[in-house]
Structures are given as C-alpha cells and as structure tokens.
Enzyme design. Sequence first.
Site, PDB file in Angstrom:
ATOM      1  N   ASP A  67       0.810  -1.221   0.000  1.00  0.00           N
ATOM      2  CA  ASP A  67       0.000   0.000   0.000  1.00  0.00           C
ATOM      3  C   ASP A  67       0.845   1.274   0.000  1.00  0.00           C
ATOM      4  OD1 ASP A  67       0.922  -0.540   2.575  1.00  0.00           O
ATOM      5  OD2 ASP A  67      -1.059  -0.916   3.396  1.00  0.00           O
ATOM      6  N   ASN A 136      -7.592  -2.826  14.196  1.00  0.00           N
ATOM      7  CA  ASN A 136      -8.977  -3.126  13.799  1.00  0.00           C
ATOM      8  C   ASN A 136      -9.058  -4.328  12.859  1.00  0.00           C
ATOM      9  OD1 ASN A 136      -7.975  -2.157  11.406  1.00  0.00           O
ATOM     10  ND2 ASN A 136      -9.270  -0.339  11.304  1.00  0.00           N
ATOM     11  N   HIS A 138      -7.266  -4.772  10.070  1.00  0.00           N
ATOM     12  CA  HIS A 138      -6.989  -4.552   8.645  1.00  0.00           C
ATOM     13  C   HIS A 138      -5.704  -5.250   8.209  1.00  0.00           C
ATOM     14  CE1 HIS A 138      -4.716  -0.493   9.435  1.00  0.00           C
ATOM     15  NE2 HIS A 138      -3.841  -1.446   9.289  1.00  0.00           N
TER      16      HIS A 138
HETATM   17  C1  F6R Z   1       1.486  -1.548   6.053  1.00  0.00           C
HETATM   18  C2  F6R Z   1       0.179  -2.175   6.169  1.00  0.00           C
HETATM   19  C3  F6R Z   1      -0.611  -2.150   7.414  1.00  0.00           C
HETATM   20  C4  F6R Z   1       0.216  -2.430   8.672  1.00  0.00           C
HETATM   21  C5  F6R Z   1      -0.658  -2.371   9.919  1.00  0.00           C
HETATM   22  C6  F6R Z   1       0.145  -2.582  11.184  1.00  0.00           C
HETATM   23  O1  F6R Z   1       2.003  -1.715   4.745  1.00  0.00           O
HETATM   24  O2  F6R Z   1      -0.252  -2.681   5.195  1.00  0.00           O
HETATM   25  O3  F6R Z   1      -1.640  -3.114   7.309  1.00  0.00           O
HETATM   26  O4  F6R Z   1       0.802  -3.692   8.555  1.00  0.00           O
HETATM   27  O5  F6R Z   1      -1.301  -1.121   9.985  1.00  0.00           O
HETATM   28  O6  F6R Z   1       1.030  -1.524  11.341  1.00  0.00           O
HETATM   29  P1  F6R Z   1       2.147  -1.559  12.498  1.00  0.00           P
HETATM   30  O7  F6R Z   1       3.080  -2.642  12.146  1.00  0.00           O
HETATM   31  O8  F6R Z   1       2.778  -0.193  12.421  1.00  0.00           O
HETATM   32  O9  F6R Z   1       1.413  -1.799  13.775  1.00  0.00           O
END
Ligand code: F6R
Length: 242
Positions: A67, A136, A138
């Site tokens: 992303d 959440n 995602h």
């Molecule tokens: C990043 C991504 C997000 C993160 C998620 C967790 O490319 O796709 O899904 O993996 O927001 O982020 P952290 O690791 O910062 O807790």
Amino acid sequence: MQVLVCKNPAEVAEAASMIFASLIYEKPNCILGLATGSTPVPTYQRLIALYNKGLLDFSKVRSYNLDEYVSLAGTHPCSYRYFMNTELFDHVNIDKANTHVPNGLGDDPEANAREYDKMLEECGGIDLQLLGIGRNGHIGFNEPRNDHFVYNTNIVTLTQSTREANAQYFDKPEDMPEKAISMGVGGIMAAKRVLLLATGKSKAQAVHDTVKGPITPMVPASILQAHQNCQIICDAEAASLL
Ligand code: F6R
C-alpha cells in the site's frame, strides 16, 4: 492457518527473517510481497544483517508492496516508498527497478489501482507475502466494512482508528492523508504463502478475531483462515487472547 507464538518481538523477527532468508536461498529470483509499519522493521534489520555478512543476495529478488498513501510522493518521509527505501532497499543489493509500491500520485488513482493489479497478474505470483495487522484487523489498508471483502487493488478511505495509529509518524497529525491505495484481499490471497506478524497487546483482539472469529469483512484478516499456506507469528502479548 498455523499460529506460532514467540516470547517477544525479537523472536518474531528472528523466525520471520529465517523464513525470508530460506526462500531467497532456495529461489534467488523470488517475488516478495512486502509491508510497511513498525512490526516488520526488526525483520528487515535481520535481513540487512544477513546481507552484510554476505549470506543473502537480493540481486534477482522482485518485490511488490501492499500500500501507499494517496497524494504522497515517494520522496516524502512518511510515504511508504520512502519507508521501504530507508528501512530495507537502500541497505541491500536489490535493484530498485525491481521494487514496486502502489502509486498514490496523479489525477486518477483508480487507474493506478488497475495498473497495479495488472502488474501483479503479470508478475507470475507472489511467493511470500508479509503482512502486519491493524488494531482493527486490517491487512494492507483493507479496512473493516460491513458489506463485502474488496478483492482488487483499491482506493481506501482510512478509518479513524488507522488515522490515529499512524498520525504519530507525521510532523502534524492533520497532514496525514485520508486516503490510501491498497492491494485488495484478492491480491493477498493469491500469494503462494502468507506470513502475518503481530506484536504487542494492542493487536491481541485483532489476532483473536482473525484466528478464532468468523470470516467476515468486519475483520479483513479473518479471510486468511481460507488461505492454504498462511502462518501467523506473534509474540506472547499479541497472542494473549487466544
Ligand atoms: C502496512 C500495512 C498495514 C500495517 C498495519 C500494522 O504496509 O499494510 O496493514 O501492517 O497497519 O502496522 P504496524 O506494524 O505499524 O502496527
């Protein structure tokens, strides 16, 4: 779906980096699906250390990231292109021309999304997709929704929870973009192998719902239950509700 519980984030990174390293040894021209965020940073550091010892060669590796923020140039320190360059690509012998991050720039982000799917289709399939998980649930920036999973690369309006979690990286929290371009769950599910990393207490509920809950677009990561070759590596805190 296989779950491996490690003591702490360092052990998670050790296990994840070994999985990446063995793939790169076995298949030097492998295609990696990569993630940003704080979770994979220690894994990238271990891969850099292996490269510095002469044990890993990235010269034939290709990569596709999950992303990018809409409207941030790759030179912006908060863009995911910048993150990948500074956290991994600048430190190993990967050819940057072989690294791909969705393009959030230009007048027609939807067209960029279609272009990214075309590239994913043409690349021959991601061998190993690395994922973090949002509080959440995602994956990528596929946010919870109450209707259906989104399969294609798409333009996402970020939820309040994600905006709050990521605002810390911006000088002014209000500078954080409201939209992102994200590989859809179809792109993620098409990977031959998926490795989701989760560390810390703030991920415990999301990990629980992903592993033990129903498959629902309200918890986008729950779709991984249907993947043939998916492992979750988490630390004790992230596994505390399992
Ligand atoms: C990043 C991504 C997000 C993160 C998620 C967790 O490319 O796709 O899904 O993996 O927001 O982020 P952290 O690791 O910062 O807790």
